[in-house]
Design a protein around this motif. Sequence first.
Motif, PDB file in Angstrom:
ATOM      1  N   PRO A   1      91.220  67.364  30.380  1.00 53.31           N
ATOM      2  CA  PRO A   1      90.666  66.013  30.346  1.00 53.31           C
ATOM      3  C   PRO A   1      89.591  65.888  29.275  1.00 53.31           C
ATOM      4  CG  PRO A   1      89.765  67.228  32.185  1.00 53.31           C
ATOM      5  CD  PRO A   1      90.824  68.099  31.553  1.00 53.31           C
ATOM      6  N   THR A   2      89.295  64.663  28.867  1.00 54.82           N
ATOM      7  CA  THR A   2      88.217  64.406  27.910  1.00 54.82           C
ATOM      8  C   THR A   2      87.202  63.485  28.556  1.00 54.82           C
ATOM      9  OG1 THR A   2      89.278  62.460  26.985  1.00 54.82           O
ATOM     10  CG2 THR A   2      89.808  64.580  25.945  1.00 54.82           C
ATOM     11  N   ALA A   3      86.005  63.445  27.997  1.00 58.46           N
ATOM     12  CA  ALA A   3      84.943  62.586  28.501  1.00 58.46           C
ATOM     13  C   ALA A   3      85.350  61.117  28.402  1.00 58.46           C
ATOM     14  CB  ALA A   3      83.644  62.846  27.771  1.00 58.46           C
TER      15      ALA A   3
ATOM     16  N   VAL B   1      84.673  68.499  31.959  1.00 55.75           N
ATOM     17  CA  VAL B   1      85.119  67.522  30.965  1.00 55.75           C
ATOM     18  C   VAL B   1      84.170  67.500  29.766  1.00 55.75           C
ATOM     19  CG1 VAL B   1      85.452  65.046  30.540  1.00 55.75           C
ATOM     20  CG2 VAL B   1      86.374  66.085  32.612  1.00 55.75           C
ATOM     21  N   PHE B   2      82.873  67.493  30.023  1.00 51.52           N
ATOM     22  CA  PHE B   2      81.905  67.448  28.921  1.00 51.52           C
ATOM     23  C   PHE B   2      81.976  68.709  28.065  1.00 51.52           C
ATOM     24  CE2 PHE B   2      79.657  64.327  31.739  1.00 51.52           C
ATOM     25  CZ  PHE B   2      79.863  63.231  30.916  1.00 51.52           C
ATOM     26  N   PHE B   3      82.065  69.879  28.703  1.00 50.52           N
ATOM     27  CA  PHE B   3      82.165  71.114  27.923  1.00 50.52           C
ATOM     28  C   PHE B   3      83.477  71.183  27.139  1.00 50.52           C
ATOM     29  CE2 PHE B   3      78.802  72.943  30.740  1.00 50.52           C
ATOM     30  CZ  PHE B   3      77.916  73.261  29.723  1.00 50.52           C
TER      31      PHE B   3
ATOM     32  N   TYR C   1      80.877  79.541  27.750  1.00 50.80           N
ATOM     33  CA  TYR C   1      80.275  80.015  28.999  1.00 50.80           C
ATOM     34  C   TYR C   1      80.140  78.859  29.995  1.00 50.80           C
ATOM     35  CZ  TYR C   1      76.805  81.614  32.313  1.00 50.80           C
ATOM     36  OH  TYR C   1      76.146  81.918  33.473  1.00 50.80           O
ATOM     37  N   GLY C   2      79.604  77.739  29.519  1.00 54.23           N
ATOM     38  CA  GLY C   2      79.436  76.578  30.401  1.00 54.23           C
ATOM     39  C   GLY C   2      80.745  76.116  30.990  1.00 54.23           C
ATOM     40  N   ARG C   3      81.785  76.053  30.143  1.00 55.59           N
ATOM     41  CA  ARG C   3      83.073  75.631  30.674  1.00 55.59           C
ATOM     42  C   ARG C   3      83.654  76.688  31.604  1.00 55.59           C
ATOM     43  NH1 ARG C   3      88.449  73.744  27.559  1.00 55.59           N
ATOM     44  NH2 ARG C   3      88.766  75.980  27.474  1.00 55.59           N
TER      45      ARG C   3
END
Length: 116
Positions: free
Chosen positions: A111-113, A30-32, A47-49
Motif C-alpha cells: 500500500p501507499t500513503a 504504509v508511511f515507511f 528497520y522501521g518497516r
Amino acid sequence: LPKNAPERVAVLANLGTSNAALQNYPESYVFFTEALALEPDAADLWYGRGIASRHTGRAGRSLRDFERTVELEGSGPSARHYAKELKFSRKLVQESLKVRGPNFTLVGQLPTAAAM
C-alpha cells in the motif's frame, strides 16, 4: 508535501515512527513503504518497516526488511541491534513455516500513503 519535495522522506519517516509509537502499525507500514520508494538505501527506513511488518502479521516481509537493514548498515553503529532483530525475525518465519507449510510466499501489492 509534493511528491518531489526533498523533505518528503523525512516527513514520511517521522509519520511512520510516530504511528509505530502509537502502535498504529498498519499506517506506520504504509508511511515507511512510501519513504523506501523514495530512498531505498536508508537502513533506518528498512528497520522501521521491518518493525511495522512484524506487528501487522507480515513475518516474511519483516525478515526481508531486516535482511536489507543489516546489509545496508554493515558495521555501522546500529549493526548489533539490527542483527538481533534479524535473528528474531528468522525465528518467527521458521515458526510460521511450520504452521503455513513450505510454500509460504510473499504476495500482493504494497500500500501507499496516497491510498489511505
